[in-house]
Design a protein around this motif. Structure first.
Motif, PDB file in Angstrom:
ATOM      1  N   THR A   5      22.872  36.611  24.123  1.00 49.14           N
ATOM      2  CA  THR A   5      22.491  36.485  25.527  1.00 49.14           C
ATOM      3  C   THR A   5      21.237  35.636  25.642  1.00 49.14           C
ATOM      4  O   THR A   5      20.442  35.536  24.701  1.00 49.14           O
ATOM      5  N   ASP A   6      21.077  35.040  26.803  1.00 50.91           N
ATOM      6  CA  ASP A   6      19.885  34.224  27.044  1.00 50.91           C
ATOM      7  C   ASP A   6      18.615  35.043  26.856  1.00 50.91           C
ATOM      8  O   ASP A   6      17.644  34.568  26.263  1.00 50.91           O
ATOM      9  N   LEU A  24      19.144  27.444  24.114  1.00 50.42           N
ATOM     10  CA  LEU A  24      18.907  27.557  25.559  1.00 50.42           C
ATOM     11  C   LEU A  24      18.990  26.191  26.227  1.00 50.42           C
ATOM     12  O   LEU A  24      19.513  26.061  27.341  1.00 50.42           O
ATOM     13  N   ARG A  27      22.604  25.257  26.717  1.00 47.79           N
ATOM     14  CA  ARG A  27      23.237  26.040  27.780  1.00 47.79           C
ATOM     15  C   ARG A  27      22.775  25.647  29.178  1.00 47.79           C
ATOM     16  O   ARG A  27      23.526  25.748  30.136  1.00 47.79           O
ATOM     17  N   HIS A  28      21.526  25.241  29.299  1.00 43.08           N
ATOM     18  CA  HIS A  28      20.941  25.129  30.641  1.00 43.08           C
ATOM     19  C   HIS A  28      20.459  23.748  31.055  1.00 43.08           C
ATOM     20  O   HIS A  28      20.070  23.575  32.211  1.00 43.08           O
ATOM     21  N   THR A  71      17.620  33.382  33.614  1.00 44.22           N
ATOM     22  CA  THR A  71      17.694  32.251  34.541  1.00 44.22           C
ATOM     23  C   THR A  71      16.715  32.404  35.706  1.00 44.22           C
ATOM     24  O   THR A  71      16.205  31.405  36.211  1.00 44.22           O
TER      25      THR A  71
END
Length: 183
Positions: A5-6, A24, A27-28, A71
């Motif tokens: 998980t983040d 990260l 993903r982002h 987030t």
């Protein structure tokens, strides 16, 4: 906590495993680029801001608690970075509609779906930064009202009101731009 998980990854970064920041980033970085691009309409600046945000996330990793969504924390930093950028450059969004006619002279008058999307994007640029931000975060980035409220230290109800008002103003601006384009 699931190690993929983040939140779990960011907690590892916080404890010193800086190589995990690459996960990260993968993903982002695209959603963050989209956020910045929708806010400033400048691809090069958006790329720079994404890079600077990840540096800032490393610098301020000690502020990440693991409570709440990663987030929300990330977009909180993203908002602050954008505000800092505008403060430094003394750039502010204008509410001046005098430029609208000039912009529309450069585009074809025919109404197509693509032109309407461009028109909507232009209309977004005439919103105040606060209004554009809540729309970008809620509509384009897909954040829930509660997540935005947590970021802005306010209530979910307040965010709902802000989104409603921003949408209402966006509609008015869009209609004005439509009228100018018909001239």
């Amino acid at each position: 906590m699931d190690s993929s998980t983040d939140n779990a990854i960011m907690l590892k970064v916080k404890s010193g495993d800086l190589e995990k920041m690459g996960l990260l980033f993968e993903r982002h970085h695209r959603p963050l680029f989209g956020f910045y691009y929708r806010m400033c309409q400048d691809a090069e600046l958006s790329e720079d801001l994404v890079q600077n945000l990840f540096l800032r996330m490393i610098k301020y990793r000690h502020t990440f608690t693991g409570e709440g969504k990663f987030t929300s924390w990330m977009y909180h930093l993203a908002r602050n970075l954008l505000a800092d950028h505008y403060r430094k450059k003394k750039k502010m969004t204008t509410d001046n509609f005098k430029e609208v006619e000039k912009l529309w002279e450069e585009e074809a008058a025919q109404e197509t779906k693509e032109e309407r999307i461009r028109l909507l994007e232009k209309a977004m640029q005439y919103l105040s930064d606060d209004k554009r931000e809540v729309l970008v975060l809620s509509r384009y980035q897909g954040l829930r009202y509660q997540e935005i409220a947590d970021m802005q230290n306010t209530s979910e109800a307040n965010i709902k009101v802000k989104v409603y008002r921003a949408l209402r103003e966006l509609k008015e601006i869009f209609q004005k731009l439509e009228r100018f384009s018909a001239l």
